[in-house]
Design an enzyme around this catalytic site. Structure first.
Site, PDB file in Angstrom:
ATOM      1  N   GLN C 131       3.219  12.386  36.906  1.00  0.00           N
ATOM      2  CA  GLN C 131       2.084  13.058  36.282  1.00  0.00           C
ATOM      3  C   GLN C 131       2.516  14.359  35.603  1.00  0.00           C
ATOM      4  OE1 GLN C 131      -0.322  15.454  38.860  1.00  0.00           O
ATOM      5  NE2 GLN C 131      -2.183  14.450  38.176  1.00  0.00           N
ATOM      6  N   GLY C 132       2.263  14.479  34.319  1.00  0.00           N
ATOM      7  CA  GLY C 132       2.652  15.701  33.612  1.00  0.00           C
ATOM      8  C   GLY C 132       1.451  16.555  33.266  1.00  0.00           C
ATOM      9  N   TYR C 133       1.078  17.444  34.150  1.00  0.00           N
ATOM     10  CA  TYR C 133      -0.105  18.286  33.937  1.00  0.00           C
ATOM     11  C   TYR C 133       0.306  19.742  33.749  1.00  0.00           C
ATOM     12  CZ  TYR C 133      -3.723  14.844  35.056  1.00  0.00           C
ATOM     13  OH  TYR C 133      -4.583  13.795  35.037  1.00  0.00           O
ATOM     14  N   SER C 134       0.732  20.385  34.901  1.00  0.00           N
ATOM     15  CA  SER C 134       1.005  21.828  34.893  1.00  0.00           C
ATOM     16  C   SER C 134       2.138  22.171  33.950  1.00  0.00           C
ATOM     17  CB  SER C 134       1.421  22.294  36.287  1.00  0.00           C
ATOM     18  OG  SER C 134       0.429  21.988  37.218  1.00  0.00           O
ATOM     19  N   SER C 166       5.931  15.826  40.276  1.00  0.00           N
ATOM     20  CA  SER C 166       6.503  15.211  41.481  1.00  0.00           C
ATOM     21  C   SER C 166       7.319  13.983  41.105  1.00  0.00           C
ATOM     22  CB  SER C 166       5.411  14.757  42.444  1.00  0.00           C
ATOM     23  OG  SER C 166       4.628  15.837  42.826  1.00  0.00           O
ATOM     24  N   GLU C 249      -7.252  14.088  42.948  1.00  0.00           N
ATOM     25  CA  GLU C 249      -6.116  14.746  43.579  1.00  0.00           C
ATOM     26  C   GLU C 249      -6.606  15.702  44.667  1.00  0.00           C
ATOM     27  OE1 GLU C 249      -2.160  17.275  42.200  1.00  0.00           O
ATOM     28  OE2 GLU C 249      -3.954  17.319  40.984  1.00  0.00           O
TER      29      GLU C 249
END
Lengths: 395, 378, 395, 378
Positions: C131-134, C166, C249
């Site tokens: 997951q590429g969020y922050s 992660s 989440e």
């Protein structure tokens, strides 16, 4: 130093000769405290005599100049006087917002005529003052006050009302924040006015608290005429005087009044007496933990007061710590009262009873909840620390 | 049982909330306080509560009760807490009914229908220490004639001044502090030697000091077995504690709502104070705490209805948590209201007073956290 | 209901026949958990077999439609499957962000081609997602992201970097928030992009935490070409998908992962074992009080999770409570770890040692401090409660 | 004595702060950690500390020390706490010197000058329980030859791996838990039967497990009277605890400053996060807490210098308060830093680790609040 010892000897002799024995007894009731004023009712002759004698020497206000009715003593001499009074357990001859609050402000901001007019009467307990700051609806945002003083040439016409005025119903004069310039920005346009509570158009009404009756009043001004010479300091600069006085008040509430001193019995001593021990430890482990945690903070807070005082004296002061003392001291006092309520259990819930002292704890507990509201709320103190001490940015 | 109200219970909640809001709102509490009402509650409201089935909420149908169970009793108490409604609900409908259900057939037949009708008030005269300690019974019951002679002082008897019958815990054996040897007696407060002194309390509720001086009681007035009263006493107390938790939940609920409403409209420094983040975070935290208290309270009430083995633990959990939260909610309420919160004119102070009194009743958070720890073996 | 009982019998029989005995043992090590992916390294043949069998039936994602590789089961059937697996203590065949996070979003926002392309591979564990969020510097202000996806006609050109990704170093594909319209206001102009981590220009670097090594990575995109059909949902509306996933989440972190379930030993049991009793109570009264207070809150929190679940199921839900569970659950878990550190004393300070498990407590304690930061800080959760639940005004 | 630093002490503070900032900053702590340094400190820095007079801060001038007293020792430790400087200051200069000052003239003459020169390291091998309990000594000292034979295990010996001499508490009489019957021995770690195992700790400081298997010690190596070691041990521990409080004060100070600086520059949602009122209030509260810890710590150090009767109470007050505050300050520090506060790359985590380790050393807040309560009789 030799002079100081001479002064001590003289003071001791004078006190011995002039302090009536009744005035060396501990204060037991409210009416043991003398507030002076036009309508003063002395509890007994001794109280009257003591005020007259101390007032005549200016020792009700030992460090004020003698020209204004003060004792004209140096700081060192005043300390000696205070030590000698403590030695014979002499009571304070006069309690007075005039001494604690208005006087210092008058000395700093008043003109000569005002000083000569008001200070001697404060010193001799002839005039009793009250403070008109807060207004209904203003709360922490003191500067949003709306009581107006309209310039009418030779006088101001005052209209509005004040709230939380302690002893307004017993005071002779009021020192009061009013808005003299409605067009100016909020903090400007405020002036500091002194006037007689006997003026036409002034009325008061007492405020009942959740803890019962209180010295607080609401005060109403309906077209009250105030001579223009009664304005203290610079017109529109009253907020500076207010800030100066607020710091004084904060110190009093945080530091002494509400958290008291060493003379109070400790929470753990009360708990020991009422709950008892079991195998040498308090017979309630959860309360024991909470009490110990409280006493750790109370001890550390007491030491902090000591340290701040020592630092201020020596000029090492980190400054702006009165907000810390006000915040922490009042929060601790509330916690203390909560613990005492827990310790006393159902007995603590009594509101009225035949025996003297019944209901006192519950009322003191409820009264303590105001500590973190009056004289600047805890939230306001934290804001001040954040801004002035920590220099955090505004929102 | 899922941790949730059934449809029936939701209906009871809706009708209880409507009832107390209309019939016994905070303004009634204020006038009872101002008139220094001797009983501390309105008999008129109590009669209506009996009609609604509230007085008989725990009385079996066979005795004319509504038999709705403890969750329902808690729902009623929560609605009372929300409105600070005073009534002998706890003392009579909860403690009294719980006690009498353990009585003989004769006792049940005599008292339970009267309870359900709202026609007879009971009061538990157990506590002697100022801090709740149910095994601390020094009052003696010495054999005398065909019964016993009672001597002792009970300091904090809820609704004692209004009661038609006192349920007195006295010692027929053992030493102070023992659980064995405690016996419960049904005592008429008009008997010779009984004096009931109304005490004025911070929450303006009815409470009394009861003094027993050579009070003669009949053998037939023993409730449960001689020397075996402690088990019944604990049952009564646990029902009472869970219902007090529910009442405190109501107190928290209104304190919280009043406060959130207040900070939404109150302006300072040109802004709504509810927009200040520090107050927002405290309000949000308090919201969570009230939710936790709600869960714990519902579980305790369900455990009572299910006669679960873990009832004492869940009851103590509810009393401890709901008590701490009610203190927090009312304290935060006064603080966020600022000066006006301190005035008698404003209602928030009443909630603080009631929270404290309810906290001290039948064991505070310290007592119950100790009880939980002991239950869990530490 | 008869159908459900038939299903239960069939399921039980199938599981008995197909779940290898090794897969019925409790999970002991990290590599007992299977994450699938191109580079998967099975610990043993049983793990591989179990994934293949479950994947073939679609039972890794029982409620997904069978057209997309799912089991096509009803909610009731899925519950039966889960009960039957628990009955024989069968391990989960596949752990996967694809299942927990991307899958639900794909089902809701993806187009048919995307669903057909990606869902079956997730179900069979063939592709592992991250997951590429922050982004570095963004923190709680997720929407301030700066990774850009420039429209180049047939593809996007992605540049920027992500942090706290992660297992980025082990993942095959990434679902990623990118800014497709730099001119649009902050929350607009964000799109949701899926792409292969093997694309040219993607690199990762692991992040070391205060608790030691971690699954987190920083991920860099340097002129990565992504086909335009890889955009999921509506261009510029990626923030809606992000919010949808963040709630998922939050529930995971607050509700289960970090506070764990009933299987963990209670703080008081650990204290009893390590500190012991004295006259039937824990031989440290201050710790006893703190532990009791913690356990009261932990029990009440557990009941609250139970109640919220029951309310949601019955449609009584008060809504928007995931912030409460996240906030309170993570704060409680931190408190739990602090208490365990106190209970363990100097033994808890060990960082590395020869014996297995030495250092675990200190690392778990340090790791727990991130609970109230990741997935939306405690402060953000309180903001959300204040705004959405209490409807308090904006500053 | 006014609760304030004297002019001399202010000078020591200024020079200590300058010294550690230059010679042993946080970056040195990081490199010691990364290199898994066996001693956990730099011998070079220690030599310079001896030159500065820090090693001999509590050693009488007659033995070549600077004899500056406990307030000065605390000032040095606070500066070390601010920079996370590691050195055998606590184990040798504070605990070691305090112990040896109670020794015979021969022991004093032998050890004290070496301590002041930084030429000899000591370590206290006392704790056996993982939670500090100084009377819990099970290690035995049985009469043997002209001395004693020691057997036992000491789990948590600070600077044990680097020590030239161990100060071992062992039992010559009484039972585990008694204070009487504990004797202190000066033991060469190279003696037969002594094994010292370095332990890797969360704060990367030097600590060891010491095992004693039939270790023969001479009668001349007894420190103080046989069976009377507990009084010396308490003296050592109290000096150590007050100095640890000072170190934790330094840890709090830097955690706080780093955090306030950070929130002043960090932006989120288009604003400095330091402008958010909730963070402001937490920071302001923390400021007050640090001030309280400072007052309590100074009082404890002064009490040690004055040999006040109330020393144990003030020391426990300081250790409890400074410990709680250091935990709070470092926790708030990590939380307010957010994600980057969790990364090893950033320094704030080191402060959290050291705060926790110092909290667990020589009694945590629970231990010391119990001790205060006992001192006050409850």
């Amino acid at each position: 130093m030799a002079d100081l010892e001479t002064f001590r000897a003289e003071t001791r002799a004078w006190l011995e000769a002039n302090c009536p024995p009744e005035m060396r007894e501990p204060i037991r009731d409210d009416d043991d405290v003398c507030w002076g004023g036009r309508g003063v009712k002395f509890k007994n002759e001794a109280q009257k005599l003591w005020l007259e004698r101390m007032g005549a020497k200016g020792w009700t206000v030992p460090e004020w100049p003698s020209a204004y009715g003060g004792g004209g003593l140096s700081r060192e001499e005043a300390k000696v006087l205070s030590e000698e009074m403590r030695r014979i357990k002499a009571r304070s001859a006069l309690s007075s917002f005039g001494i604690w609050m208005l006087g210092p402000a008058l000395l700093k901001y008043g003109n000569e005529a005002q000083k000569l007019e008001h200070l001697p009467k404060i010193a001799r307990g002839e005039i009793r003052w009250c403070q008109g700051y807060s207004e209904p609806g203003a709360g922490s945002d003191l500067a949003s006050l709306r009581t107006s003083a309209e310039d009418k040439g030779d006088h101001y016409l005052v209209n509005g009302s004040k709230v939380w005025t302690s002893y307004a119903d017993k005071a002779d004069w009021i020192f009061c924040l009013v808005r003299t310039d409605p067009a100016a920005p909020k903090h400007l346009g405020i002036s500091f006015l002194l006037f007689d509570m006997a003026s036409e158009g002034v009325s008061t009404s007492p405020i009942k608290l959740i803890s019962g009756s209180s010295p607080f009043c609401q005060t109403f001004f309906d077209n009250v005429k105030v001579p223009k010479e009664n304005l203290m300091g610079v017109p529109g600069k009253g907020w500076d005087i207010a800030k100066y006085l607020l710091t004084h008040e904060r110190d009093m509430i945080g530091g002494s009044d509400s958290t008291g001193g060493g003379q109070r019995d400790s929470v753990s001593n009360i708990a020991k007496r009422l709950i008892g021990l079991d195998a040498a430890i308090l017979a309630d482990t959860a309360l024991r933990t909470d009490i110990a945690r409280h006493e750790i903070n109370a001890l550390a807070f007491g030491l902090t007061m000591e340290r701040v005082l020592a630092e201020t004296k020596s000029g090492q002061g980190t400054g702006a710590l009165s907000s810390m003392l006000k915040y922490y001291g009042t929060e601790l006092n509330k916690e203390r009262m909560e613990l005492l309520m827990s310790i006393r259990g159902s007995d603590g819930l009594v509101w009225e009873g035949e025996e003297k002292g019944e209901g006192d704890l519950a009322r003191s507990w409820l009264r303590s909840r105001a500590n973190s509201i009056e004289g600047g709320t805890s939230e306001v103190q934290l804001n001040i620390i954040a801004k002035r001490v920590l220099d955090l940015p505004g929102a | 049982m899922p941790l949730i109200l059934t449809d029936d219970q939701q209906m009871i909640r809706d009708s209880a909330e409507g009832f107390f809001k209309d019939e016994a709102p905070v303004s009634q509490h204020r006038s009872l306080r101002d008139s220094k009402d001797a009983a501390g509650f309105s008999r008129d409201v109590w009669a209506k509560m009996a009609e609604m089935g509230f007085a008989g909420v725990l009385v079996p149908e066979a005795h004319g009760g509504a038999d709705m169970g403890h969750v329902a009793a808690g729902i009623i108490l929560e609605a009372m807490g929300k409105n600070l409604s005073a009534a002998p609900m706890l003392s009579t409908a909860v403690l009294g009914a719980t006690a009498l259900k353990q009585g003989t057939a004769e006792q049940q037949a005599k008292y339970l229908p009267l309870i359900a009708q709202g026609a007879h008030l009971l009061a538990l005269a157990a506590d002697e220490a100022a801090r709740h300690k149910p095994n601390h019974v020094a009052t003696t019951a010495a054999p005398s004639g065909n019964g016993f002679k009672l001597n002792g002082v009970k300091g904090f008897v809820l609704d004692g001044a209004a009661a038609d019958t006192l349920i007195v815990a006295a010692r027929t054996g053992g030493d102070v502090g023992d659980t064995a040897g405690i016996t419960l007696f049904l005592v008429n407060p008009k008997s010779d030697g009984v004096s009931v002194d109304r005490r004025s309390m911070v929450d303006s509720r009815g409470a009394a000091r009861v003094t027993l001086a050579d009070v003669q009681v009949d053998g037939a007035d023993v409730l449960g077995g001689v020397g075996e009263g402690f088990a019944i006493l604990e049952k009564m107390l646990d029902a009472g504690r869970a219902c007090l938790a529910a009442e405190m939940l109501g107190v928290s609920g209104t304190s919280f709502t009043m406060t959130v409403d207040y900070i939404k409209q109150r302006e300072q420094f040109g802004q709504k104070i509810g927009s200040f983040q520090a107050l927002q975070h405290r309000a949000a935290h308090l919201f969570c705490e009230v939710e936790l208290a709600r869960s714990a309270t519902l579980k305790a009430l369900q455990a009572l209805d299910e006669c679960s083995d873990r009832t004492p633990m869940y009851v103590s959990l509810a009393k401890a948590k709901a008590g701490e939260v009610a203190i927090l909610a009312s304290n935060e309420g006064v603080q966020m209201h600022g000066g006006i919160g301190m005035t008698d004119e404003y209602d928030i102070g009443f909630f603080m007073k009631r929270a404290r009194a309810a906290q001290e009743t039948f064991g505070d958070a310290a007592f119950h956290s100790d009880r939980i720890a002991r239950t869990l073996g530490y």
